[in-house]
Design an enzyme around this catalytic site. Structure first.
Site, mmCIF file in Angstrom:
data_model
loop_
_atom_site.group_PDB
_atom_site.id
_atom_site.type_symbol
_atom_site.label_atom_id
_atom_site.label_comp_id
_atom_site.label_asym_id
_atom_site.label_seq_id
_atom_site.Cartn_x
_atom_site.Cartn_y
_atom_site.Cartn_z
ATOM 1 N N ASP A 131 0.569 -1.096 -0.085
ATOM 2 C CA ASP A 131 -0.631 -0.218 0.072
ATOM 3 C C ASP A 131 0.755 0.758 0.071
ATOM 4 O O ASP A 131 0.833 2.018 -0.763
ATOM 5 C CB ASP A 131 -0.625 -0.028 1.646
ATOM 6 C CG ASP A 131 -2.288 -0.814 1.026
ATOM 7 O OD1 ASP A 131 -2.593 -1.240 0.433
ATOM 8 O OD2 ASP A 131 -2.426 -1.722 2.010
ATOM 9 N N ASP B 60 2.110 -1.824 4.676
ATOM 10 C CA ASP B 60 0.557 -2.538 3.901
ATOM 11 C C ASP B 60 -0.383 -1.994 4.971
ATOM 12 O O ASP B 60 -0.284 -2.790 5.919
ATOM 13 C CB ASP B 60 0.850 -4.480 4.313
ATOM 14 C CG ASP B 60 -0.030 -4.333 2.392
ATOM 15 O OD1 ASP B 60 -0.339 -3.383 1.285
ATOM 16 O OD2 ASP B 60 -0.761 -5.144 1.692
ATOM 17 N N LYS C 296 -4.131 -4.048 7.052
ATOM 18 C CA LYS C 296 -4.602 -4.556 7.251
ATOM 19 C C LYS C 296 -6.103 -4.539 7.774
ATOM 20 O O LYS C 296 -5.868 -3.740 8.985
ATOM 21 C CB LYS C 296 -4.150 -5.996 7.475
ATOM 22 C CG LYS C 296 -3.536 -5.927 6.288
ATOM 23 C CD LYS C 296 -3.906 -6.396 4.609
ATOM 24 C CE LYS C 296 -2.788 -6.720 3.904
ATOM 25 N NZ LYS C 296 -3.159 -7.296 2.158
#
Length: 271
Positions: free
Chosen positions: A74, A90, A92
């Site tokens: 990301d 990332d 989540k």
């Protein structure tokens, strides 16, 4: 040398309010969000981005998002685009129904960039020195409704679609489990726990075994449609890997003898 990211993330997130009324349109009307998990996940990603931007700026680094939303990660922190010490981050998100619910995340693909270095990833897998996960855990507010429209001045009447938001940041390999995130996808699953502190402290099985064992485990983990499965659990892997000798490769060099010594020590402690 990467501890600054974890320490500063918690410092800068302290006091950040994670509530969102909805989407403000050009007529100063707010469209409510509802409880769609994909939308809520994107909201938390948006809350995390300015915090990461502040951290990057404080350390003279660039913060970049991939050109495509379908590639890993990301966010990328890096000194420059030629750096071989990039940091992948990332975000989540998952929800739980109660304090006794098992917290579960999917942590990205094991069938693409971990095997060929460039598939579905911004830059090369070997360009990254560290891989972090920011995880948000929340409870859904079933009373919240989507697609309702409120005038801006009436925003306090809106029911937020989530509550009891908790979060952590940790290296990916330290929160990874030994099973896929679901039965029919090639995604790494986090290790199961009911305690967020387990994830915050990185108490997964690969935390002891190390990042190279994590990479080997998931690089050679059988794909979903594979007819022959050499192993499907960590215990089976630990019995399988000594029989492979020095034949297993990673995308980066690793010390085979040191790795195997660490595996044998782990087996004596746990098996």
């Amino acid at each position: 040398m990467y501890e600054f990211l974890m320490d500063e993330f918690y410092q800068r997130m302290d006091g950040v309010k994670l509530d969102a009324f909805g989407i403000l349109d050009s007529q100063n009307r707010i469209h409510t969000l509802g409880t769609d998990s994909k939308i809520i996940g994107r909201i938390f990603e948006m809350f995390a981005q300015p915090v990461l931007a502040e951290i990057a700026a404080a350390h003279g680094m660039l913060l970049e998002t991939p050109e495509s939303q379908t590639v890993y990660p990301d966010f990328i922190l890096m000194k420059d685009r030629a750096s071989r010490e990039k940091i992948a981050v990332d975000v989540k998100t998952t929800y739980v129904d109660s304090d006794q619910s098992t917290i579960k995340f999917t942590l990205g693909s094991y069938g693409s960039y971990m095997r060929n270095n460039t598939k579905n990833i911004q830059y090369r897998y070997t360009d990254y020195a560290k891989h972090f996960v920011i995880g948000f855990v929340y409870r859904r507010n079933g009373a919240a409704q989507e697609s309702l429209v409120y005038d801006y001045q009436d925003r306090e009447q809106i029911l937020f679609p989530y509550y009891d938001v908790r979060y952590f940041i940790q290296e990916k390999y330290k929160i990874a489990g030994d099973r896929p995130g679901s039965g029919n996808t090639e995604n790494i699953g986090s290790f199961p726990t009911r305690n967020l502190e387990d994830l915050k402290e990185g108490r997964g099985p690969f935390s002891e075994l190390g990042a190279d064992v994590f990479d080997l485990y998931w690089k050679y983990y059988p794909k979903y449609r594979s007819g022959e499965k050499s192993y499907t659990t960590l215990r089976e892997f630990l019995e399988w890997i000594p029989r492979q000798g020095n034949q297993l490769s990673l995308l980066h060099p690793y010390d085979h003898e040191k790795l195997m010594a660490g595996i044998e020590a782990y087996k004596k402690r746990h098996i």
